[in-house]
Design a protein around this motif. Structure first.
Motif, PDB file in Angstrom:
ATOM      1  N   MET A 187       0.668  -1.302  -0.127  1.00 11.83           N
ATOM      2  CA  MET A 187      -0.037  -0.566   0.046  1.00 11.83           C
ATOM      3  C   MET A 187       0.627   1.271  -0.217  1.00 11.83           C
ATOM      4  O   MET A 187       0.593   2.618  -0.547  1.00 11.83           O
ATOM      5  N   LEU A 188       2.046   1.722   1.014  1.00 11.75           N
ATOM      6  CA  LEU A 188       2.800   2.142   0.913  1.00 11.75           C
ATOM      7  C   LEU A 188       3.263   2.445  -0.788  1.00 11.75           C
ATOM      8  O   LEU A 188       3.941   3.527  -1.277  1.00 11.75           O
ATOM      9  N   ALA A 189       3.706   1.592  -1.581  1.00 13.69           N
ATOM     10  CA  ALA A 189       3.951   2.280  -2.928  1.00 13.69           C
ATOM     11  C   ALA A 189       3.577   2.448  -3.107  1.00 13.69           C
ATOM     12  O   ALA A 189       3.153   3.139  -4.724  1.00 13.69           O
ATOM     13  N   ALA A 190       2.046   2.904  -3.350  1.00 15.99           N
ATOM     14  CA  ALA A 190       1.180   3.202  -4.183  1.00 15.99           C
ATOM     15  C   ALA A 190       0.490   4.713  -4.829  1.00 15.99           C
ATOM     16  O   ALA A 190       0.120   5.303  -5.286  1.00 15.99           O
ATOM     17  N   ALA A 191       1.490   5.295  -3.234  1.00 13.68           N
ATOM     18  CA  ALA A 191       0.948   6.803  -3.336  1.00 13.68           C
ATOM     19  C   ALA A 191       2.350   7.385  -4.253  1.00 13.68           C
ATOM     20  O   ALA A 191       3.571   6.799  -4.403  1.00 13.68           O
ATOM     21  N   ASP A 192       2.370   8.642  -4.584  1.00 13.77           N
ATOM     22  CA  ASP A 192       3.400   9.037  -5.119  1.00 13.77           C
ATOM     23  C   ASP A 192       3.922   9.939  -3.893  1.00 13.77           C
ATOM     24  O   ASP A 192       5.257  10.231  -4.581  1.00 13.77           O
ATOM     25  N   ALA A 193       3.552  10.656  -3.055  1.00  9.01           N
ATOM     26  CA  ALA A 193       4.484  10.530  -1.959  1.00  9.01           C
ATOM     27  C   ALA A 193       3.479  10.928  -0.996  1.00  9.01           C
ATOM     28  O   ALA A 193       2.586  10.531  -0.431  1.00  9.01           O
ATOM     29  N   HIS A 194       4.034  10.747   0.601  1.00  8.65           N
ATOM     30  CA  HIS A 194       3.541  10.446   1.972  1.00  8.65           C
ATOM     31  C   HIS A 194       3.503  11.815   2.739  1.00  8.65           C
ATOM     32  O   HIS A 194       4.432  12.628   2.453  1.00  8.65           O
ATOM     33  N   LEU A 195       2.510  12.064   3.566  1.00  3.76           N
ATOM     34  CA  LEU A 195       2.676  12.957   4.696  1.00  3.76           C
ATOM     35  C   LEU A 195       2.931  12.848   6.092  1.00  3.76           C
ATOM     36  O   LEU A 195       1.971  11.816   6.580  1.00  3.76           O
ATOM     37  N   ILE A 196       3.750  13.205   6.829  1.00  3.58           N
ATOM     38  CA  ILE A 196       3.897  13.526   8.198  1.00  3.58           C
ATOM     39  C   ILE A 196       3.521  14.163   8.598  1.00  3.58           C
ATOM     40  O   ILE A 196       4.484  15.467   8.297  1.00  3.58           O
ATOM     41  N   THR A 197       3.109  14.126  10.298  1.00  2.00           N
ATOM     42  CA  THR A 197       3.250  15.366  10.874  1.00  2.00           C
ATOM     43  C   THR A 197       3.633  15.368  11.809  1.00  2.00           C
ATOM     44  O   THR A 197       3.056  14.237  12.695  1.00  2.00           O
ATOM     45  N   ILE A 198       4.038  16.081  12.574  1.00  2.00           N
ATOM     46  CA  ILE A 198       4.334  16.354  14.359  1.00  2.00           C
ATOM     47  C   ILE A 198       4.204  17.658  14.528  1.00  2.00           C
ATOM     48  O   ILE A 198       4.389  18.037  14.113  1.00  2.00           O
ATOM     49  N   LYS A 199       3.334  17.432  15.866  1.00  2.00           N
ATOM     50  CA  LYS A 199       2.728  18.356  16.432  1.00  2.00           C
ATOM     51  C   LYS A 199       4.018  19.580  16.926  1.00  2.00           C
ATOM     52  O   LYS A 199       4.759  18.747  17.763  1.00  2.00           O
ATOM     53  N   ARG A 200       4.309  20.829  17.118  1.00  2.00           N
ATOM     54  CA  ARG A 200       4.668  21.293  17.477  1.00  2.00           C
ATOM     55  C   ARG A 200       5.280  21.309  19.016  1.00  2.00           C
ATOM     56  O   ARG A 200       4.139  21.056  19.993  1.00  2.00           O
ATOM     57  N   GLY A 201       6.045  20.778  19.452  1.00  2.00           N
ATOM     58  CA  GLY A 201       6.470  20.794  21.254  1.00  2.00           C
ATOM     59  C   GLY A 201       6.886  19.208  21.263  1.00  2.00           C
ATOM     60  O   GLY A 201       7.566  18.720  22.400  1.00  2.00           O
ATOM     61  N   LEU A 202       7.093  18.612  20.094  1.00  2.00           N
ATOM     62  CA  LEU A 202       7.475  16.963  20.079  1.00  2.00           C
ATOM     63  C   LEU A 202       8.901  16.813  19.476  1.00  2.00           C
ATOM     64  O   LEU A 202       8.914  15.402  19.346  1.00  2.00           O
ATOM     65  N   GLU A 203       9.318  18.111  19.298  1.00  2.00           N
ATOM     66  CA  GLU A 203      10.522  17.801  19.004  1.00  2.00           C
ATOM     67  C   GLU A 203      11.695  16.846  18.953  1.00  2.00           C
ATOM     68  O   GLU A 203      11.458  17.202  20.478  1.00  2.00           O
ATOM     69  N   GLY A 204      11.903  15.593  19.229  1.00  2.00           N
ATOM     70  CA  GLY A 204      13.497  15.079  19.787  1.00  2.00           C
ATOM     71  C   GLY A 204      12.493  13.988  20.225  1.00  2.00           C
ATOM     72  O   GLY A 204      13.435  12.840  20.966  1.00  2.00           O
ATOM     73  N   VAL A 205      11.790  14.079  20.505  1.00  2.00           N
ATOM     74  CA  VAL A 205      10.676  13.216  21.140  1.00  2.00           C
ATOM     75  C   VAL A 205       9.963  11.898  20.328  1.00  2.00           C
ATOM     76  O   VAL A 205      10.000  10.801  20.491  1.00  2.00           O
ATOM     77  N   VAL A 206       9.173  12.027  18.959  1.00  2.00           N
ATOM     78  CA  VAL A 206       8.798  11.367  18.883  1.00  2.00           C
ATOM     79  C   VAL A 206       9.516  11.665  17.127  1.00  2.00           C
ATOM     80  O   VAL A 206       9.724  12.155  17.008  1.00  2.00           O
ATOM     81  N   VAL A 207       9.225  10.017  16.141  1.00  2.00           N
ATOM     82  CA  VAL A 207       9.694   9.772  15.036  1.00  2.00           C
ATOM     83  C   VAL A 207       8.862   9.254  14.895  1.00  2.00           C
ATOM     84  O   VAL A 207       8.493   7.419  15.305  1.00  2.00           O
ATOM     85  N   PRO A 208       7.049   9.267  13.762  1.00  2.00           N
ATOM     86  CA  PRO A 208       6.295   8.049  12.968  1.00  2.00           C
ATOM     87  C   PRO A 208       6.955   7.195  12.912  1.00  2.00           C
ATOM     88  O   PRO A 208       7.163   7.170  12.040  1.00  2.00           O
ATOM     89  N   SER A 209       6.304   6.306  13.570  1.00  2.00           N
ATOM     90  CA  SER A 209       6.937   4.773  12.997  1.00  2.00           C
ATOM     91  C   SER A 209       6.480   4.427  11.430  1.00  2.00           C
ATOM     92  O   SER A 209       7.147   4.023  11.052  1.00  2.00           O
ATOM     93  N   LYS A 210       5.773   5.354  10.788  1.00  2.00           N
ATOM     94  CA  LYS A 210       4.823   4.590   9.805  1.00  2.00           C
ATOM     95  C   LYS A 210       6.555   5.890   8.635  1.00  2.00           C
ATOM     96  O   LYS A 210       6.915   5.176   6.821  1.00  2.00           O
ATOM     97  N   MET A 211       7.363   6.525   9.181  1.00  2.00           N
ATOM     98  CA  MET A 211       7.972   6.806   8.402  1.00  2.00           C
ATOM     99  C   MET A 211       9.241   5.808   7.882  1.00  2.00           C
ATOM    100  O   MET A 211       8.923   5.688   6.490  1.00  2.00           O
ATOM    101  N   TYR A 212       9.658   4.571   8.579  1.00  2.00           N
ATOM    102  CA  TYR A 212      10.210   3.649   8.371  1.00  2.00           C
ATOM    103  C   TYR A 212       9.322   2.435   7.627  1.00  2.00           C
ATOM    104  O   TYR A 212      10.291   2.608   5.931  1.00  2.00           O
ATOM    105  N   GLY A 213       8.723   2.499   7.168  1.00  2.00           N
ATOM    106  CA  GLY A 213       7.614   1.491   6.478  1.00  2.00           C
ATOM    107  C   GLY A 213       7.878   2.604   4.908  1.00  2.00           C
ATOM    108  O   GLY A 213       7.765   2.189   3.167  1.00  2.00           O
ATOM    109  N   ILE A 214       7.504   4.175   4.800  1.00  2.00           N
ATOM    110  CA  ILE A 214       7.500   5.027   4.016  1.00  2.00           C
ATOM    111  C   ILE A 214       9.352   4.998   3.045  1.00  2.00           C
ATOM    112  O   ILE A 214       9.040   4.940   2.218  1.00  2.00           O
ATOM    113  N   LEU A 215      10.198   4.920   3.664  1.00  2.00           N
ATOM    114  CA  LEU A 215      11.317   4.602   3.635  1.00  2.00           C
ATOM    115  C   LEU A 215      11.826   3.107   2.393  1.00  2.00           C
ATOM    116  O   LEU A 215      12.443   3.740   1.461  1.00  2.00           O
TER     117      LEU A 215
END
Length: 113
Positions: free
Chosen positions: A1-29
């Motif tokens: 499914m991830l290969a079907a998109a032209d590009a993917h959107l990842i959102t991270i709320k301000r204040g969570l810098e350095g705290v989270v990396v969305p796990s979906k990023m690895y599948g997208i890569l």
């Protein structure tokens, strides 16, 4: 499914810098797809992604900027191809075994007293 998109959107709320990396990023890569990171510049999805060439960032506080970044990328198929290749190249650095080894090193390291 991830290969079907032209590009993917990842959102991270301000204040969570350095705290989270969305796990979906690895599948997208692994799927070799570009990432549009709607996140503060300090997040890995933006800073590392732009350094390695697999993402473009947009400030989550400025929706007009987000729309502009999406339109610009959508109009540049050559750039999306290069970003996808960069994503796939970056994916090998996030192999589960490598990540687990990093975790074990951190946990096993002597603690400062």
């Amino acid at each position: 499914m991830l290969a079907a998109a032209d590009a993917h959107l990842i959102t991270i709320k301000r204040g969570l810098e350095g705290v989270v990396v969305p796990s979906k990023m690895y599948g997208i890569l692994a799927a070799g797809k570009p990432i549009i990171a709607v996140a503060p510049r300090e997040t890995d999805a933006v800073a590392l992604g732009e350094k390695l060439g697999f993402s473009v960032g947009a400030d989550p506080d400025y929706p007009d900027q987000v729309a502009k970044v999406i339109r610009k990328l959508a109009a540049d198929s050559a750039r999306m191809t290069v970003m996808g290749q960069s994503a796939r190249a970056a994916a090998s650095g996030y192999d589960r075994v490598k990540e687990l080894e990093k975790f074990v090193q951190i946990v096993s390291a002597p603690r400062p007293r």
